[in-house]
Motif scaffolding. Structure first.
Motif, PDB file in Angstrom:
ATOM      1  N   THR A  81      73.466  10.670  22.531  1.00  0.00           N
ATOM      2  CA  THR A  81      73.210  10.320  23.926  1.00  0.00           C
ATOM      3  C   THR A  81      74.554  10.196  24.638  1.00  0.00           C
ATOM      4  OG1 THR A  81      72.427   8.531  25.366  1.00  0.00           O
ATOM      5  CG2 THR A  81      73.102   7.890  23.165  1.00  0.00           C
ATOM      6  N   ALA A  82      74.525  10.369  25.962  1.00  0.00           N
ATOM      7  CA  ALA A  82      75.746  10.212  26.750  1.00  0.00           C
ATOM      8  C   ALA A  82      75.936   8.769  27.214  1.00  0.00           C
ATOM      9  CB  ALA A  82      75.690  11.142  27.964  1.00  0.00           C
ATOM     10  N   ASP A  83      74.992   7.889  26.859  1.00  0.00           N
ATOM     11  CA  ASP A  83      75.032   6.499  27.330  1.00  0.00           C
ATOM     12  C   ASP A  83      76.269   5.760  26.781  1.00  0.00           C
ATOM     13  OD1 ASP A  83      72.908   4.219  28.410  1.00  0.00           O
ATOM     14  OD2 ASP A  83      74.257   3.470  26.857  1.00  0.00           O
ATOM     15  N   MET A  85      57.155   5.766  23.374  1.00  0.00           N
ATOM     16  CA  MET A  85      57.994   6.965  23.245  1.00  0.00           C
ATOM     17  C   MET A  85      58.710   7.311  24.551  1.00  0.00           C
ATOM     18  SD  MET A  85      55.826   9.406  20.624  1.00  0.00           S
ATOM     19  CE  MET A  85      57.180  10.571  20.383  1.00  0.00           C
ATOM     20  N   GLY A  86      58.756   6.337  25.488  1.00  0.00           N
ATOM     21  CA  GLY A  86      59.444   6.581  26.753  1.00  0.00           C
ATOM     22  C   GLY A  86      58.623   6.070  27.916  1.00  0.00           C
ATOM     23  N   SER A  87      58.046   7.000  28.678  1.00  0.00           N
ATOM     24  CA  SER A  87      57.322   6.616  29.896  1.00  0.00           C
ATOM     25  C   SER A  87      56.043   5.839  29.592  1.00  0.00           C
ATOM     26  CB  SER A  87      56.966   7.873  30.681  1.00  0.00           C
ATOM     27  OG  SER A  87      56.056   7.559  31.711  1.00  0.00           O
ATOM     28  N   GLN A  98      56.747  -3.437  25.256  1.00  0.00           N
ATOM     29  CA  GLN A  98      56.344  -3.858  26.596  1.00  0.00           C
ATOM     30  C   GLN A  98      57.199  -5.035  27.069  1.00  0.00           C
ATOM     31  OE1 GLN A  98      51.903  -3.712  27.381  1.00  0.00           O
ATOM     32  NE2 GLN A  98      51.887  -3.621  25.153  1.00  0.00           N
ATOM     33  N   ILE A  99      57.613  -5.875  26.118  1.00  0.00           N
ATOM     34  CA  ILE A  99      58.434  -7.036  26.480  1.00  0.00           C
ATOM     35  C   ILE A  99      59.832  -6.581  26.905  1.00  0.00           C
ATOM     36  CG2 ILE A  99      59.464  -9.182  25.632  1.00  0.00           C
ATOM     37  CD1 ILE A  99      57.013  -9.395  23.712  1.00  0.00           C
ATOM     38  N   ILE A 100      60.419  -5.673  26.122  1.00  0.00           N
ATOM     39  CA  ILE A 100      61.719  -5.108  26.515  1.00  0.00           C
ATOM     40  C   ILE A 100      61.769  -3.657  26.032  1.00  0.00           C
ATOM     41  CG2 ILE A 100      62.898  -6.199  24.516  1.00  0.00           C
ATOM     42  CD1 ILE A 100      64.576  -5.640  27.934  1.00  0.00           C
ATOM     43  N   PRO A 101      61.508  -2.700  26.928  1.00  0.00           N
ATOM     44  CA  PRO A 101      61.470  -1.287  26.521  1.00  0.00           C
ATOM     45  C   PRO A 101      62.766  -0.851  25.830  1.00  0.00           C
ATOM     46  CG  PRO A 101      60.570  -1.543  28.726  1.00  0.00           C
ATOM     47  CD  PRO A 101      61.165  -2.874  28.341  1.00  0.00           C
ATOM     48  N   ALA A 102      62.622   0.054  24.873  1.00  0.00           N
ATOM     49  CA  ALA A 102      63.734   0.414  23.985  1.00  0.00           C
ATOM     50  C   ALA A 102      64.952   0.958  24.716  1.00  0.00           C
ATOM     51  CB  ALA A 102      63.255   1.420  22.946  1.00  0.00           C
ATOM     52  N   GLY A 149      64.038   5.310  23.829  1.00  0.00           N
ATOM     53  CA  GLY A 149      65.499   5.322  23.841  1.00  0.00           C
ATOM     54  C   GLY A 149      66.055   5.722  25.198  1.00  0.00           C
ATOM     55  N   PRO A 150      67.386   5.983  25.256  1.00  0.00           N
ATOM     56  CA  PRO A 150      68.006   6.368  26.525  1.00  0.00           C
ATOM     57  C   PRO A 150      67.338   7.625  27.108  1.00  0.00           C
ATOM     58  CG  PRO A 150      69.669   5.906  24.849  1.00  0.00           C
ATOM     59  CD  PRO A 150      68.354   5.900  24.153  1.00  0.00           C
TER      60      PRO A 150
END
Lengths: 429, 198
Positions: free
Chosen positions: A68-70, A397-399, B21-25, A371-372
């Motif tokens: 990742t670029a984060d 898995m994201g959204s 849900q508490i703190i998204p990854a 993840g990012p």
């Protein structure tokens, strides 16, 4: 078996469920997501000059946010590097070096850190994977991990054991993933809370180490504290090929006390899927054939091992996927094997590429946990995804708009080809 | 955090509120021991919950809701300590739920960030978001100050003094389990009679 390991680790002749005991820790594992916080607490509480209790028992495996670029993710790996250097830790698998491995739970096993009869804690809930090696292994938070770093001990409540027995032989279209999804559907996502989940029976003994790891990996999705399987020649062959350290397995007693014993005829279990948004929303794959998909994903500690890719390739060879399909191996050893292992004279990689899959060779946790924003395979919109990973809670898995169905590599591969959820049996005839 | 009562507005959630849900990854790149990142974690607390009013208002770092009332298996999923920390950093002080995932419960106690109160009956239907409530830790009750209903909670037992102290390390120091100040030679943790749940 769990009680025997905890008794040995706490220097007692025997322990009972519910008892609180201080155990001596054989291995503490941490990674890039929880390592920096753990190190922060360790240095705050024990002093900036404090040394870890035993350098040989600390294993640090960056694996979550690597490609990742984060900036903060890179900063976090730098914190690990600084700590490893200052402490002189031998078991560190650095990003960008030939020692880089990838997903910690699989790397721990491949590098010989999983040994029967031992106690392993890790700052990751899927640390329970290592129960496949007949050890007590469970996930903990940063504060407990920092306490172990300083003292080598942790206070543990001895869990009672639920025993799950599978008689006979699993059918050839069935994978350990189906078995654990079936079982979680039975007990629910909190059915194993505070309990050990022990697996036995002839069908379990026939499983490879990788499949046993998949089974134990997801006990946390049933709320379980740890999973555990008796060691046998399959275990010993795997472990002895990877470490010279001595170990002492534990065996189950015929008269051991259990919360309950559940038995299945292994033949009766079907390809199983967990529907959004919970791992216990169980359905048979054949019941969901009207669910249209927009993508498929094969990867993670749960479903990104070599067996998982060999299985997916058996279904995909000579066929094309109908939806965007992302593949990411758990470790660099598996990346290498995908390039070299063959099926009908073709490498697994060639089979996947000809099928139209997008394959990353950058072993890591990737999109299993979102993840990012620039993570490979991350769900960034209202996708409907079938995945070999372990959780499908909202946004996993994201959204938050995404919907994730969990299934075995066979089912994911068959579903990717059809573009809708598909029972893999017809592809394996 | 050693007062006997916790009073504040209530935020209501359902079953199986997991750590994503508490703190998204995507926010796990923040390290809780770095002060400004601790604050930042608070601003994202519970932002992954589906179809719910924001726990922390847009553009703010603190929540108006000191108390969360939820159903079964609160905090299931990951072992990330970022989860209780995010709620605590936002200003949440207690969760009142039917049951907890084991690691989340333990992390609440170890960090001292939150009082994880268990309820013998389901209380989700007894509150609406924004109700004022008071938890009495000695009496193990929660009172809905709008309706006047007083409901029992399970006593926290041995976990309470650890949270009162501000977490495992401070508790261990106060009770003599480890040396009173950080010292590089501290190696041995000695068991005491009062033990942490789990």
């Amino acid at each position: 078996m769990t009680e025997k390991i905890l008794a040995r680790a706490s220097g007692k002749a025997a322990v009972r469920p519910g008892e609180n005991v201080w155990v001596n820790v054989d291995t503490l594992m941490t990674h890039d997501v929880c390592g920096p916080g753990t190190i922060g607490i360790f240095e705050r509480e024990f002093g900036a000059c404090a040394k870890v209790w035993d350098r040989d028992k600390v294993v640090i495996i960056p694996d979550h946010y690597i490609f990742t670029a984060d900036d903060k993710c890179h900063r976090n790996v730098d914190i690990l590097r600084r700590f490893v250097r200052e402490q002189g830790l031998p078991h560190y698998y650095d990003v960008g070096s030939p020692r880089y491995k990838g997903v910690c739970h699989v790397a721990l096993a491949q590098e010989g850190h999983c040994r029967p009869g031992e106690v392993l804690f890790g700052t990751d809930s899927h640390t329970c994977t290592a129960g496949a090696f007949n050890q007590f292994a469970t996930g903990i938070g940063n504060t407990d991990a920092a306490f172990i770093l300083g003292t080598g001990k942790l206070l543990v409540k001895v869990p009672p054991t639920m025993r799950f027995v599978f008689d006979g032989e699993f059918p050839p279209y069935l994978m350990a993933k189906d078995v654990i999804l079936h079982l979680i559907g039975e007990i629910g996502v909190d059915g194993g809370t505070y309990k050990a989940m022990e697996f036995g029976g002839e069908a379990i003994q026939r499983l490879s180490m990788e499949e046993r790891m998949t089974l134990c990996n997801m006990v946390i999705e049933g709320g379980g504290k740890n999973g555990i399987i008796e060691a046998d020649d399959v275990t010993f062959d795997y472990v002895r090929a990877r470490t010279r350290k001595a170990f002492e397995p534990v065996t189950p007693d015929a008269d051991a006390a259990h919360v309950f014993v559940k038995r299945w005829n292994a033949r009766t279990i079907e390809p199983t899927v967990a529907k959004p948004h919970s791992p216990d929303k169980r359905a048979a794959a054949r019941e969901l054939e009207d669910v249209k998909l927009t993508r498929a994903y094969i990867g993670s500690c749960t479903g990104g091992k070599l067996t998982d890719f060999v299985s997916a390739a058996r279904v995909m060879r000579g066929r094309k996927v109908a939806v965007k399909t992302f593949l990411v191996p758990a470790t660099t050893e598996i990346s290498q094997s995908i390039r070299t292992e063959t099926l009908d004279g073709k490498t697994l990689l060639a089979i996947f590429e000809e099928a139209g899959c997008t394959v990353s060779m950058d072993a890591s946790c990737a999109a299993c946990l979102g993840g990012p924003a620039d993570t490979f395979g991350r769900i960034n919109g209202p996708e409907v995804c079938i995945s070999t990973t372990n959780r499908n809670f909202p946004g996993r898995m994201g959204s938050k708009e995404g919907q994730v169905y969990l299934a075995s590599p066979y089912t994911v591969a068959a579903s990717a080809i059809r573009g809708r959820i598909t029972d893999p049996r017809e592809f394996l005839a | 955090m050693s007062a006997n009562t916790i009073r504040g507005k209530v935020y209501v959630l359902g079953d199986n509120i997991d750590t994503d849900q508490i703190i998204p990854a995507q926010y796990l790149n923040l390290v809780p021991t770095i002060p400004d990142e601790y604050e930042k974690l608070g601003s994202y607390a519970l932002c992954g919950v589906l179809d719910a009013a924001a726990y922390v208002p847009e553009g703010r770092t603190k929540t108006p809701y000191a108390i969360i009332v939820a159903g079964r298996n609160f905090g299931c999923g990951s072992s990330r300590e970022h989860a209780p920390i995010a709620i605590g950093a936002a200003g949440g002080r207690a969760v009142v739920a039917e049951s907890y995932a084991r690691i989340f419960f333990r992390n609440c106690v170890a960090t001292g960030e939150l009082y994880p109160m268990e309820t013998p009956t389901r209380l989700v239907g007894e509150f609406v978001v924004g109700d004022e409530a008071e938890i009495d830790l000695d009496a193990s009750t929660i009172t809905n100050l709008r309706s006047g209903a007083v409901m029992p909670l399970a006593p926290l037992g041995d976990a309470r003094p650890v949270i009162d102290a501000g977490g495992l390390f401070e508790y261990a120091r106060r009770t003599g389990m480890i040396a009173p100040t950080a010292h590089p030679d501290v190696r041995e943790a000695v068991p005491v009679n009062r033990v942490v749940e789990d």
